[in-house]
Every structure is written in structure tokens, then in C-alpha cells.
Design a protein around this motif. Structure first.
Motif, PDB file in Angstrom:
ATOM      1  N   GLN B 309      10.029   9.774  53.157  1.00  0.00           N
ATOM      2  CA  GLN B 309       8.651   9.358  53.353  1.00  0.00           C
ATOM      3  C   GLN B 309       8.283   8.228  52.384  1.00  0.00           C
ATOM      4  OE1 GLN B 309       5.912  12.614  53.068  1.00  0.00           O
ATOM      5  NE2 GLN B 309       4.145  11.294  53.472  1.00  0.00           N
ATOM      6  N   LEU B 310       8.713   8.407  51.144  1.00  0.00           N
ATOM      7  CA  LEU B 310       8.445   7.384  50.133  1.00  0.00           C
ATOM      8  C   LEU B 310       9.064   6.042  50.541  1.00  0.00           C
ATOM      9  CD1 LEU B 310       7.509   6.528  47.270  1.00  0.00           C
ATOM     10  CD2 LEU B 310       9.736   7.309  46.426  1.00  0.00           C
ATOM     11  N   ILE B 311      10.334   6.108  50.946  1.00  0.00           N
ATOM     12  CA  ILE B 311      11.017   4.866  51.329  1.00  0.00           C
ATOM     13  C   ILE B 311      10.334   4.240  52.543  1.00  0.00           C
ATOM     14  CG2 ILE B 311      13.207   3.875  52.098  1.00  0.00           C
ATOM     15  CD1 ILE B 311      14.581   6.277  50.677  1.00  0.00           C
ATOM     16  N   GLU B 313       7.262   4.413  53.371  1.00  0.00           N
ATOM     17  CA  GLU B 313       5.996   3.794  52.990  1.00  0.00           C
ATOM     18  C   GLU B 313       6.195   2.401  52.399  1.00  0.00           C
ATOM     19  OE1 GLU B 313       4.536   6.678  50.380  1.00  0.00           O
ATOM     20  OE2 GLU B 313       3.987   8.033  52.001  1.00  0.00           O
ATOM     21  N   VAL B 314       7.317   2.252  51.739  1.00  0.00           N
ATOM     22  CA  VAL B 314       7.582   0.956  51.117  1.00  0.00           C
ATOM     23  C   VAL B 314       8.059  -0.064  52.144  1.00  0.00           C
ATOM     24  CG1 VAL B 314       9.021  -0.231  49.440  1.00  0.00           C
ATOM     25  CG2 VAL B 314       8.078   2.024  48.902  1.00  0.00           C
ATOM     26  N   LEU B 315       8.921   0.397  53.054  1.00  0.00           N
ATOM     27  CA  LEU B 315       9.525  -0.560  53.991  1.00  0.00           C
ATOM     28  C   LEU B 315       8.656  -0.837  55.213  1.00  0.00           C
ATOM     29  CD1 LEU B 315      13.272   0.580  54.018  1.00  0.00           C
ATOM     30  CD2 LEU B 315      12.265  -1.378  52.831  1.00  0.00           C
TER      31      LEU B 315
ATOM     32  N   THR C 249      15.843  -2.062  48.915  1.00  0.00           N
ATOM     33  CA  THR C 249      14.828  -1.021  49.026  1.00  0.00           C
ATOM     34  C   THR C 249      14.503  -0.430  47.662  1.00  0.00           C
ATOM     35  OG1 THR C 249      15.692  -0.541  51.214  1.00  0.00           O
ATOM     36  CG2 THR C 249      14.197   1.072  50.272  1.00  0.00           C
ATOM     37  N   PHE C 252      12.236  -2.855  46.123  1.00  0.00           N
ATOM     38  CA  PHE C 252      10.888  -2.732  46.681  1.00  0.00           C
ATOM     39  C   PHE C 252      10.188  -1.495  46.113  1.00  0.00           C
ATOM     40  CE2 PHE C 252      12.372  -4.884  50.816  1.00  0.00           C
ATOM     41  CZ  PHE C 252      12.037  -6.123  50.318  1.00  0.00           C
ATOM     42  N   LEU C 253      10.968  -0.425  46.007  1.00  0.00           N
ATOM     43  CA  LEU C 253      10.427   0.850  45.559  1.00  0.00           C
ATOM     44  C   LEU C 253       9.830   0.700  44.163  1.00  0.00           C
ATOM     45  CD1 LEU C 253      10.596   3.516  47.142  1.00  0.00           C
ATOM     46  CD2 LEU C 253      12.602   4.115  45.794  1.00  0.00           C
ATOM     47  N   HIS C 256       6.809  -1.522  44.286  1.00  0.00           N
ATOM     48  CA  HIS C 256       5.745  -0.803  44.977  1.00  0.00           C
ATOM     49  C   HIS C 256       5.057   0.147  44.002  1.00  0.00           C
ATOM     50  CE1 HIS C 256       3.800   0.922  48.504  1.00  0.00           C
ATOM     51  NE2 HIS C 256       4.166   2.133  48.132  1.00  0.00           N
ATOM     52  N   TYR C 268       2.734   8.511  39.840  1.00  0.00           N
ATOM     53  CA  TYR C 268       3.455   8.381  41.081  1.00  0.00           C
ATOM     54  C   TYR C 268       3.297   9.609  41.978  1.00  0.00           C
ATOM     55  CZ  TYR C 268       7.131   9.357  44.231  1.00  0.00           C
ATOM     56  OH  TYR C 268       7.783   9.763  45.326  1.00  0.00           O
ATOM     57  N   VAL C 272       1.854   9.852  46.886  1.00  0.00           N
ATOM     58  CA  VAL C 272       2.334  10.137  48.244  1.00  0.00           C
ATOM     59  C   VAL C 272       1.215  10.761  49.061  1.00  0.00           C
ATOM     60  CG1 VAL C 272       3.988  11.455  49.599  1.00  0.00           C
ATOM     61  CG2 VAL C 272       4.674  10.503  47.376  1.00  0.00           C
ATOM     62  N   PHE C 274       1.292   6.710  50.068  1.00  0.00           N
ATOM     63  CA  PHE C 274       0.668   5.438  49.707  1.00  0.00           C
ATOM     64  C   PHE C 274      -0.162   4.908  50.867  1.00  0.00           C
ATOM     65  CE2 PHE C 274       4.368   5.319  46.850  1.00  0.00           C
ATOM     66  CZ  PHE C 274       3.727   5.047  45.658  1.00  0.00           C
ATOM     67  N   SER C 275      -0.925   3.932  50.585  1.00  0.00           N
ATOM     68  CA  SER C 275      -1.623   3.269  51.682  1.00  0.00           C
ATOM     69  C   SER C 275      -0.594   2.487  52.492  1.00  0.00           C
ATOM     70  CB  SER C 275      -2.656   2.293  51.122  1.00  0.00           C
ATOM     71  OG  SER C 275      -1.977   1.230  50.506  1.00  0.00           O
ATOM     72  N   TYR C 281       5.462  -8.203  47.536  1.00  0.00           N
ATOM     73  CA  TYR C 281       5.852  -7.876  46.176  1.00  0.00           C
ATOM     74  C   TYR C 281       6.364  -9.125  45.465  1.00  0.00           C
ATOM     75  CZ  TYR C 281       5.839  -3.269  48.313  1.00  0.00           C
ATOM     76  OH  TYR C 281       5.481  -2.150  48.997  1.00  0.00           O
TER      77      TYR C 281
END
Lengths: 355, 355, 355, 355
Positions: B309-311, B313-315, C249, C252-253, C256, C268, C272, C274-275, C281
């Protein structure tokens, strides 16, 4: 072969223009009642419109309705500008045909692409379907957001019976029941009876189509009678058989000789080689029966259908009545599919501005 | 995202094996009631069989029924002999699945090839349908001549909604009403949640399929409940998303470190470069939570689904959650389509001797 | 792996932009001598121009010369108008590059399309060659009739060594000796080191190309040094490996998390989910080393190349370092090949009026 | 057209068998010196072998050397077992031809696939090259590891001049200089002069080939004289022109009438319709000159070449001398390419055991 069978056999052409030509070759002008023929030249392209009235159906061997053709023989392969002009003329004519049958701008349409997409000269239908702009799912899924300047259109290529095991008509009928379109457009590759028309003509009609009708199987026609909604068919002759090629050529040969004799008043033997100028032959170039006999013997005086029958008897049993297509079929199909799909999109979505 | 949505989201995998694995990773063995898992090795290929009972449906996130997989990861591209062996094993397993549902040799079958034949990794269904031996038209047209050692089979690739404007389910339903087969076989390309399975596994199930179920649209399932006849689905995961690739790799990374530490008792920093021997990681290679934290911080101790889920959200918001397919997709699809179509033909026509 | 090997390894990217970015990430601004970087926005598209001077070659890991890129990430698939604009910008930039090397309008050109036309993501070269307007045969066969507003151009797709058994360089060299063009244009599909660039960028350079250089074989470079004439290369990254996807990734993580913390000042765990807004970035979003350690442990503080190497060690020995391409590769390749071939035709034939 | 031109024109067929047949039709047996003709039946397939000695070259219009043909007309499309038998016979005959020219098992080979892979009936060469087993790169890169039961083979499809702007001969010559093979195998699609041979015959010869020789351009021959090494050519007639179809049919027509008259002693007019039994016509079926005149007039008594010339004059200026290919060209090309590539692999690698 009795007279009735002969009549049926004569109608094997998928093109109304050819069917009418056959008839014109056989009957006198006076008997043309029930057939209206118009010819026009639009932006340099020859357009014909044939209306077959119910009383002429038996004589012509074509269903009653309107048959329009666009002659694209002047277009050079991959010539973008010429193709665009032809596409526009095609779109206009198709729009006229839709209006002729009172199709409204809000009427929904299902486009069916007949044929086998793995057989290049038979792939016209599937190729066109690939490029048709479909919108029905947007009307279904997002009815409030859909851009209603686009008509509600769906499209499917149902394959061929030899690949699916299902009569093409059955696939179409079950789909029509489900999708409930107001009218149908069917696109298919056709067979021509003349080498001069292969990949060079587009036919539009409001009479539907009989898939694979020429091949001898009784197939259910895809038409208004069977489906209950107007069925428009768009077709291009992409193949021709060896019988037609030979029959055409013998015909050209006689006219060529007739024309040359008229012009040059000399005997055939001295005519070899003829001049290589481009010739257009008309029925008036046919020489007298005596000359025909002189040059081509009894064959020279056979009626068109007798001649074809004779040739067929010689070629068919030996497997030599090849159905052929031009060597350049790949590029010609690309051009035709682009022309027809773009034209169809314009005719179906008249309120959309295409660039 | 509430808990219910989370649950749904967790089940996004098209593969039951992955769904069960997810569950196994989250729940203890005791709670495995309702899921029967068997593994076998046939002619060198790993075969699994998972039975999901109705009471386990909610927990697994997969419909009740049987899910079989054939692991083809050992097969080298275009290696004819290996492909033949795999094809035979596939045919046997599929036959077992048909028998498991009491399909008789005289039952008629309709094969549906889902997917878009112009999108290579989505073309599995249409490619298989092209090679299926169809006979229904022979039963219809020449019932007295047809070789009844062949089952009555028909096949169609209905295209995708974006190309046809018609819900795929609707095409299938209308066809089933017309053709009235005794059972359905649906072939489709799937999405995998793991980079290790892409083009390396064939799943067979008797639970049907939900076309494009992963994409977020509510689509009607193609299954026995909706159609009233048994629906078998054959699928191969041909794509994977960047989230899965990254999540997999982080997992491998942790296990790799855990395994290396166990074997070599030295700190990570000195491990670069690691040995390049082929490794097989198991859950036991996962290092302790403390070590995970040391090497991968908080991310190292996230649950699988939290991590994904975290990944995601980033991608995803940036359009970087690419759905990808191996570079060699063209040749791999050829092999898979040949394997599946030949195996399917054998399973459907058990009385025919194939060379 | 010693330092020299490490350096070589760092340069594996086919894209100069990526090579420079790598360098920029590692060295301070002051050491940028020998590299000139310019960025421009033309008709909404980002265009970059990098000049690598001979003294910077070792540092950048790229040959001396000019590297231009056109960012096409804003173009929507099959969007005709956007593609046309991008094609025009590409043609202009390529013309500038040709002029930069003093290519005259009468200089003759040989276009080489590298790659395997049966492997979709590797078919860019052959696909472009198919659409290049060639004229050399007309200059040879009808020197008095040829329309000299067209440059003398020839084109060939020499295939790949695995299919021909011949080093691609050898085919090109023998052809150059025979055809004697004044300059060469080589088109090829490239590998990217970043998921964000796949099918989204066109690189033009005057430094030639090393076919399959990334794969580990020593291949002769196709460049001015080896062939004695200017060699321009046009490339698009069409594939990316799992190592790059994961490395990206993770990067990015971290950014992010860094960005979110800055903006929202919360831990952090509470982030969870995130928007889901689109984020861009920058390096400034990278959180402090302490926070990196907190979230990603030791991995969070690895240098770019250390991180890639670690991931590679985990994935490669198990065969999981898949080289992948987007699922939509078929349509994206069509668009790219059309864009590049049309742009190339314009740049090669500047005196021709294209419609 | 003087006699010399006529002679050249007569030799337009790509098939030696047809050239010899033409000659046989024109000259008496006694003058057959210099031409050795053998016919055999191997595993049910007709195989012919024609040796043209230097002194017969002018008469036959074919270069001195050996011409072998394999008649595949009995093979049904996609019939796997029949194709396998034909492939084995083809491999044997090709091996014999290689031995006839003293090709040793260690001699290196370059295979050239002529033709345009985007034009289906012209794609034979490229299609075969795609399936040829190449090994030269392994001999070059890993000389110590290569499995020497495989011959050193390389392969290339050089495209067609209209697409590359380079004479095909020039590409081949430059490649031969670089690769230095001991012998060349060239594969190409040919034109037939008879509808009965299209896609139904494979010709092998040791005399090389003249690419596009029939089209009227002077092209350099790809042969031993020009390249200095033995050049074997493998060809299949995939197209035929309307002139040949018509000429053939007129010929069949006369023989058909002749045969029917002999058998049934009745006049032609009453013969319609003829029986539809499969007929094989021989020259003896030709009726007397008087009867020919009766049925076909002066045309009935034209010599073969006069007849073709006459038809050509009628069709060509109007663009009606279509070059055509069978409608089923896609599947027929697949079968032929598989047959030839598999057979070629066996003949080139005689020490390898193929499954």
C-alpha cells in the motif's frame, strides 16, 4: 442446368453494378423498368447510384434497395491526399444513404466486421472494426458524462464459421438482441467478377449482405428482413477468380481487335505488336460476329454467361479456378481500411469535428 | 480506506495461489480450515491444487472451487521437447478438472478467448482461440458425416469493451443463449502480484473469471452463477506492476540478508558484493525484526499489504505504477498459446489421437 | 569489483541524461567542468542539450559530443495533434544537431535501424527504417530525373547477431564501404535506468552508438572513430530492469516520506494512507540521514550505485532481474516509430514540403 | 521486336522447368542436346532434375547448371504429416545438390533471404531467414565451445531496393566480402508462368538468381560468376500474372475441347455443359488446327509466345495485367516457409539430429 439455375448462377457477383451490367448486356433498354441508374463525378471520383425496385429483383438478381458505388481506381497506393479526398466523398455518400433510410443522428449503431483477420484479402471487416470509434460503453457506464455529439456506436468482428464453429448470422442475431441497436452497418470483403474492380471500388447498400453467399452454402442473410432493423453493408471486392480474369481478357481481346481494325483498317496478323497506348474499350468496340468468329472462333460469339460457364468447366474440376488477389494486397488493404473506417466514423458521428 | 476495502484490495491478485499465500502469511495454520492445498511433481513440473470451500471464501478472497496451477518456470523459450511435456501435463490436469466437475465426453463446449489481440501481453485468449479445433458447424451442417470422436466445440474471441463498446459479459451471455453449450472454457491473460510468476505459470479453475476485475470497474463475473453452466477458466499471469516488483524485491532483500548473515555471520556492510550463486529464499530466511529494522528501518517490519500500500501510494499518483511485461513477451506468448491450445484440444477431444 | 570496474558499471545507462544525473548526484557542482547542460521548453515540450567535452568523458562515462533529449511524457497515446507537435520539435532539434556537425543539404545519408523486428520493444529501428523516404536508388538509376530537393538517402535494418550470426557492426561497416554515405543515422531502442523515462524520451546524439553495449559483450561501437564519418544516433528507452524499478521506488519512497514530514510534521506510521495527489519529488525532498535510517535502515543511506548493486545481487542470480516493458508497448511503439520516422524525413529532406 | 528480343522475352519465367517446357513445345526432340531431364517420384512427390549444358544456354534461355524441382501440389494446407514428408524430400534433394557441387560439411554458408517482408507473397526469403539456425557468431565469439556438428552459418534479409535505396546485389556483395562464406544460399519468391504452379513447387538450382529479373530492370545476377563462390538458389513461384492465367486457360480450353471431341465425337455446341470430372490434359489433347480455328479462330492457332504477347498487349497498357496471388497466401506462405527453413536446416547441418 435449367433456366432458373442459370439465372441464379448469373447473380453470383457480390456487386450490384456488375449484376446490372450483366443484365444490360442481355436485355434491351426498354426492359429496364424498375432499375434506376445514376452516375455522378464528385471531386474527380465516379459515384454511381442504382435503385432496384421490387419488381426488378428477379431480373437483376439483387435484392430491392439502393446500391451506391465509389470508384477509387484513380487513387495511387499510400497517396495521402487522394485517399483523404476519397474518404470524404465516401463519408458524404454513406451519410446520404443513411438519410435515405431516415436514420436519425441519435439512432444507435452496431458495426459488424465480417471476415477472417488472418486472411489478408478477407480482413477488411475486422480491420475497419479496429478503427471504428465506439461509445456505447460510455453511454452505459457514464451516461451523465458522455459527449453526446458522438452517436452511440458499438462494433464487433464475429470471425468466420470455420474458425468459430458458429454461423456468423447467429453471432450477429444474438448480439442484436442484446445490444438492441437502431441500425446495423456490416463491412465485408467481396468477390468481383471483373479484374478491373479488385480493390478499386467501394459499394454501399441498404440491402444487407449474405455472408459467403457466393461459395455455395445456404447462409442466412444479414438484412432487415431477418433482423428487423435497417442493415447497411459496405463492401470492397478484394478477390477475383481465374474464370473472371479469362473471361474479361477474352472480352478485351475482341474489343481490342475491333477497335484496332476500325482505326487502322488492317488485318490482325499485322497488328502484332499493337501500340501500347492506354485504351478504354466500350461495347461499341466489339467487332462484327463474322470478325469475332474469324479471330476467336465459336468462343468469340458466346454470350457472356456461356463463356464464363465454359471456362469454369475447364478450370474448376482441376482445381485451377484459383481465387486470387493482387500481389500488393497488404498495402491496398491498409489504404482501404483506413479510408473506410475514417469515412464511417465521419458518417456515424456527423456532429464531431474531425481534424 | 476502511477494513472492508482493505480486504477487497488485498484480493486483487488474479491467482488463487497468491491469494492463499497472502493469507498464509497473515493467519496461523489453525485457521486454514476450508482450504485444502496439495502439491505434486509430475514429469519434473510442479503442480498445485487448491480447494477453497464456501466457508473460506471470505478469508481467502477467492470464490469457492478448485484452483490448479502448473509451474512452467523451468521451461526454456522455444524448447520444443520441454514445451511438449508441459503441454501433456497441462492436458492431463485440465482433463482431471473437467472430470472433477462431471463433464462428459459428449458435453458440448464453447471456448471464449478474452483480451485484446492487438496488445501482445493481453492477447493470450484470442491467440488460443485461433488454434482451438472447432466442430460445432460440422455437427450443425453435416450431422451425419461428422467424426464424433471430436467433441462439439465452438470458440470466439469477443474483444475488449474499449474496442467494442459492449461489456464482454454481455457478448458471452448472448452467445451462450444462442449456442447453448454444456460448459464454457474461458482463456485470459492475468495480472500477477509477483515478478517470479510472470509467464511462468498456468492456472486452471472451475470458478470462472471476472474480466478485468483488477482494474476497479465492477464487471459481471463470467461464472456458473451468472450463466447457469460450469465455467472453467485458464489463465497465465503475463503482467506485473511496479508495486509488486518493488515489494518482491524488498522481501528478497531482507531474506537475502537474513540468509547471508546466518551462513556467514558477518555484518551487512561487508557483504557487498554478495556471492552470485542462485539462491532460493524461504520465509525462514527472514531475519529477526531487529535486524530487519537495522537494514530496512520501519519499512523492513511492515506487513506485506502495508508495504504494498505504501509503495502504491508513492508510485500511483505520479503515473509510475507501470504495468509491465517481459521484454521477450512476443516469443513467450507464442510458446504459451501453443502449449495451451494444444493441451486444450487434447483435453476437449480425448478420443482423438494427436500426433 | 575494483574502482575502475565500478566506474564502468555506473555508466551502463544508454542515456547521457541519466549518466549526467548520476554524476550530478555524486559530485559537487564545481567539478562539472567539461559538461554544459541546457534546458529549454519548446511548444510545451522539455528539450535538453548536454555537451560533454573530452576532458569530462571519464567522469561522465559518456563519449565526448552533444546529447539532446526530447521529453515526450506529456503526450497521450495515439493523440494525433500532440504527436504532430512533438514530431515537429524533434525534426527541428535533429536539424540543429545535423547543422552543429556541419552536415550539408547535399550530403548523402545512410539510416541504420538496429534491433530485432520480432521483439516488439526492440523493433524501433526496423520500424523507423520501414518509413524512411529512400532515394539513393533513384540517384543511381535515373540521375537525370531524380527530384533533387530530396537528399540522397538509403536505409537498412541489419537485424541482430542472434538472428544473423554476424556482428551488427560488420554489416554496417561493409555497407558503409559500399554505399559511401557522407554521414550515418542510427536508430535503436535503448535501456533506461529509470521507470519514469520508458517510452517517454527521445535522445539524439552525434556520438554514435554501441549496439547492445549494456549486455556485457564487447561490441564494436558504431561511431565516427570506427567508420570515419559522422554517426548520429536516435534512441528511445523502451525497457527498464527490475533493479531500476526497485531502486527508483526506494528513492521515491524516501523523498515521499521526507516531503510528507516536512509538510505535515507527523510521523510516518500515521501517514498511511498518504494523500493521493500527484507529487513531484526533488532531491531536496530527501529526508535527513537519521530519518532515512529510521524509515529504511542501512538501505536508506546507501549511495545510488551501492543500492543498485545490492538489489542486482539479490535479483540477478535467481533470474528475477527481468527486463520489462510497459503492457501497452505495441501502441506506444507505433506512436514512437511514426513520430521519429516523420521527423527524420523532415530533417533529412529540408527542402521538401511535407503535408 | 526483333528475334533476339523475342528470345529474351520468352525466357521471362523464373522457373527452368517452364523454360524447358517452352522450348520443348517449340523444338523437336533431336535438338534437345545439352539438356538432360530426369523425373522421379520420391515418397509420392514428383521430383525433377534438369541439367542445362553451356551449349544449350542460348536455346533454353537459362544459365548452365542444375535445376531441381519438388512438386508439392498434392499437399493440403497445414497438413502436418504431409508437410513433414515433403520437408524431408526437399532436404534430401538439396543435400544432393550441395554434394553435386562438392560442398563439404565444414564449408561455411551465408543464407540470403530476398524479398519484402511486408508484402506477403514476396516475404518467403525473410520468413525463411527468420528460422534458419545461425552459428557463425558462436564460431567467432566462442570458438572453443561451439558445437561443431553445426556448420558455420550466417543469414540476412537485405530488404528490397525500393525500401532500402540500395541494389540488393550491392548489399550481398559487400556482405560476402566481409563474411567470406564458402558458398551462398539465396531464397526468393518467384513469378510463375502458369497458374498450376503457384505455391505448388520448390525450385533448387546451383546457378544463382537474378533479383527482380522479370521486372524489366537490369539487375546484377547473384551468382558464382559475380561473387566467386557457388550460389544456390531456392525459389517458390508465389505469383502469376493475368496474361499467364488467360493464356493457360485458352490452352486448357483447346485441349478440353480436343479431348472431349475425341471421347465423345460430338460437336462443341452440344458439349455445354461438359462433365465435371477431373481432367489431366496433355499436348496430345490439342485438336487439329482446323478444329482450333473453328473453336477459337486465329487465336486458337497462335504459338504460345504470340498468344502471350497478344494478351499482354491488351491487358498491360490499361493496367489490367495484375500480378496476383492466391487468396490463401498467408497460410500457404507459412507452410512453405516452415517447409523450406526446416529442410534447409537439415541440409546445412547434416550431422545434427533433428527431432
Amino acid at each position: 442446368m435449367n433456366e432458373q439455375e442459370m439465372k441464379k448462377w448469373q447473380c453470383r457477383s457480390d456487386l450490384a453494378l456488375e449484376a446490372v451490367e450483366q443484365m444490360v448486356g442481355q436485355v434491351n433498354e426498354a426492359s429496364q423498368e424498375g432499375v434506376k441508374y445514376e452516375e455522378d463525378n464528385i471531386k474527380g471520383l465516379k459515384v454511381t447510384c442504382i435503385d432496384v425496385a421490387p419488381e426488378a429483383v428477379e431480373r437483376v438478381g439483387k435484392k430491392a434497395g439502393r446500391y451506391m458505388t465509389l470508384d477509387t481506381s484513380s487513387i495511387i497506393t499510400h497517396e495521402h491526399d487522394q485517399l483523404t479526398v476519397a474518404m470524404e466523398v465516401f463519408a458524404e455518400q454513406l451519410s446520404k444513404l443513411l438519410k435515405h433510410r431516415d436514420i436519425k443522428e441519435t439512432d444507435t449503431c452496431l458495426v459488424i466486421g465480417l471476415g477472417n483477420d488472418h486472411v489478408t484479402p478477407d480482413a477488411l471487416g475486422p480491420m475497419v472494426v479496429d478503427e471504428v470509434i465506439v461509445t456505447r460503453h460510455l453511454y452505459e457506464l457514464r451516461p451523465n458524462e458522455v459527449d453526446r455529439s458522438y452517436r452511440e456506436v458499438s462494433a464487433l468482428a464475429p470471425g468466420v464459421m470455420g474458425m468459430t464453429g458458429i454461423e456468423t448470422y447467429d453471432v450477429i442475431e444474438s448480439l442484436v438482441k442484446k445490444v438492441k441497436p437502431d441500425f446495423l452497418v456490416v463491412v465485408d470483403a467481396l468477390a468481383s467478377r471483373s479484374i478491373t474492380r479488385v480493390n478499386k471500388m467501394i459499394q454501399m447498400t441498404d440491402t444487407g449482405i449474405a455472408p459467403g453467399s457466393g461459395v455455395g452454402n445456404k447462409r442466412k442473410a444479414v438484412d432487415e428482413e431477418s433482423l428487423g432493423i435497417p442493415v447497411f453493408a459496405i463492401g470492397v471486392p478484394t478477390v477475383v477468380d481465374a474464370v473472371s480474369i479469362t473471361s474479361d481478357t477474352i472480352d478485351f481481346l475482341l474489343k481490342h481487335i475491333g477497335k484496332s481494325l476500325k482505326e487502322e483498317s488492317r488485318s490482325y496478323k499485322k497488328l502484332v505488336p499493337f501500340s501500347s497506348a492506354r485504351q478504354i474499350y466500350t461495347d461499341e468496340d466489339l467487332p462484327s460476329p463474322e470478325l469475332r468468329e474469324q479471330f476467336m472462333g465459336q468462343v468469340g460469339n458466346l454470350e457472356e454467361e456461356e463463356k464464363r460457364q465454359l471456362i469454369s468447366e475447364v478450370l474448376t474440376p482441376n482445381g485451377y479456378n484459383l481465387i486470387v488477389t493482387p500481389k500488393e494486397i497488404d498495402t491496398e488493404m491498409e489504404d482501404l481500411a483506413t479510408l473506410i473506417s475514417n469515412g464511417l466514423n465521419r458518417a456515424l458521428h456527423p456532429n464531431v469535428q474531425f481534424s
